[in-house]
Design a protein around this motif. Structure first.
Motif, PDB file in Angstrom:
ATOM      1  N   ASP A  53       0.881  -1.176   0.000  1.00 52.87           N
ATOM      2  CA  ASP A  53       0.000   0.000   0.000  1.00 52.87           C
ATOM      3  C   ASP A  53       0.909   1.214   0.000  1.00 52.87           C
ATOM      4  O   ASP A  53       1.460   1.602   1.034  1.00 52.87           O
ATOM      5  N   ARG A  54       1.093   1.813  -1.154  1.00 51.86           N
ATOM      6  CA  ARG A  54       2.056   2.897  -1.289  1.00 51.86           C
ATOM      7  C   ARG A  54       1.540   4.228  -0.757  1.00 51.86           C
ATOM      8  O   ARG A  54       2.268   5.230  -0.760  1.00 51.86           O
ATOM      9  N   SER A  55       0.292   4.256  -0.328  1.00 54.53           N
ATOM     10  CA  SER A  55      -0.263   5.517   0.200  1.00 54.53           C
ATOM     11  C   SER A  55       0.170   5.759   1.636  1.00 54.53           C
ATOM     12  O   SER A  55       0.049   6.867   2.151  1.00 54.53           O
ATOM     13  N   SER A  56       0.658   4.738   2.301  1.00 51.58           N
ATOM     14  CA  SER A  56       1.062   4.886   3.708  1.00 51.58           C
ATOM     15  C   SER A  56       2.570   5.064   3.803  1.00 51.58           C
ATOM     16  O   SER A  56       3.311   4.704   2.907  1.00 51.58           O
ATOM     17  N   ARG A  57       3.034   5.638   4.918  1.00 48.50           N
ATOM     18  CA  ARG A  57       4.457   5.796   5.182  1.00 48.50           C
ATOM     19  C   ARG A  57       4.742   5.297   6.595  1.00 48.50           C
ATOM     20  O   ARG A  57       4.174   5.833   7.548  1.00 48.50           O
TER      21      ARG A  57
END
Length: 292
Positions: A53-57
């Motif tokens: 999930d590339r939207s999270s950091r």
């Protein structure tokens, strides 16, 4: 089933899972960040679903990605074990080697060579066949080295050869076949000769043939039976006939011992990558011939 994934892709996937982002994973792998990103993109494209999930950091691992991570980590452990074993093979002697030979090769040399290699962790396969078959096997890689008679002709660019010693030949027959000794060449030529191998190289066959009438016998037990029954004589390597045989004796001839020596050569394929133990075989064989 075809495998569409590379080791680099799986390594990049596990490293990103453990590092949490592309930058730290790229540093750990020693690769460019863009390269790591492309490895992941192609892996996800081949799989048909997302792993992160590339939207999270930091990056969040999807449920499917989490399941694959455990398998990917196990796969990398297996790959590392494979690499260690493969590198160790370069340090250890080969487990097996194959030597091709025929009736002229002394059995004491073969048995001692097999024992020497066994002590170094290598099993020597011994393949009894004619020279033409041996050269074909050498070319295809199923035989490592061959021992045959020198035939006074070039072996060609495919092979390399080295003289390793010689074999003494003598005439053998039933005691009743010849009334007087030494036997003349004329007498030998007029009597039936038994030749021990039907597939001898032409030059060798011409060297051992003295009589006009010959009989080819591949089976050594059958050859001895024919000799014992007085059905002919044979020019044989002395090492073959070593031992007590009251019904077969060595015949003295006018030739004496001069000219009854057959040079032996080792033949192998040059340039083929191999362990140093394999490369030392010609020297070891020559040493054993000298002691035989």
């Amino acid at each position: 089933m075809a495998i569409n994934f590379t080791l680099a892709q799986i390594e990049a996937f596990t490293c990103v899972c453990e590092c949490g982002n592309l930058t730290r994973a790229a540093v750990k792998l020693g690769k460019d960040r863009t390269t790591v990103s492309e490895l992941l993109d192609y892996l996800e494209l081949d799989l048909g679903y997302s792993l992160f999930d590339r939207s999270s950091r930091p990056f969040g691992v999807t449920e499917r990605g989490s399941l694959l991570y455990r398998q990917a980590r196990l796969f990398l452990h297996e790959a590392q074990a494979f690499s260690q074993i493969a590198q160790q093979q370069e340090k250890n002697p080969p487990r097996t080697m194959t030597l091709s030979y025929d009736i002229f090769t002394p059995r004491t040399v073969l048995s001692t060579l097999a024992s020497r290699l066994y002590q170094q962790g290598c099993r020597l396969n011994l393949c009894y066949q004619d020279r033409q078959q041996a050269e074909a096997a050498l070319a295809e890689g199923s035989v490592d080295i061959a021992l045959y008679q020198a035939v006074n002709k070039a072996v060609g660019e495919r092979f390399k050869w080295r003289g390793v010693g010689s074999v003494e030949l003598a005439v053998y027959a039933s005691p009743q076949l010849f009334e007087q000794q030494p036997v003349s060449l004329l007498k030998l030529a007029s009597c039936h000769q038994i030749i021990p191998n039907m597939a001898l190289d032409l030059a060798v066959a011409q060297r051992v043939q003295i009589a006009d009438r010959v009989q080819y016998v591949n089976d050594m037990a059958m050859l001895e039976l024919l000799l014992a029954n007085g059905q002919g004589w044979a020019l044989l390597p002395v090492h073959i006939m070593a031992g007590q045989r009251s019904n077969i004796i060595r015949i003295e001839t006018e030739m004496g011992s001069g000219g009854l020596v057959c040079p032996m050569v080792a033949i192998w394929v040059p340039g083929r990558v191999g362990h140093p133990l394999r490369q030392r075989l010609p020297d070891l064989i020559a040493e054993l011939f000298a002691r035989a």
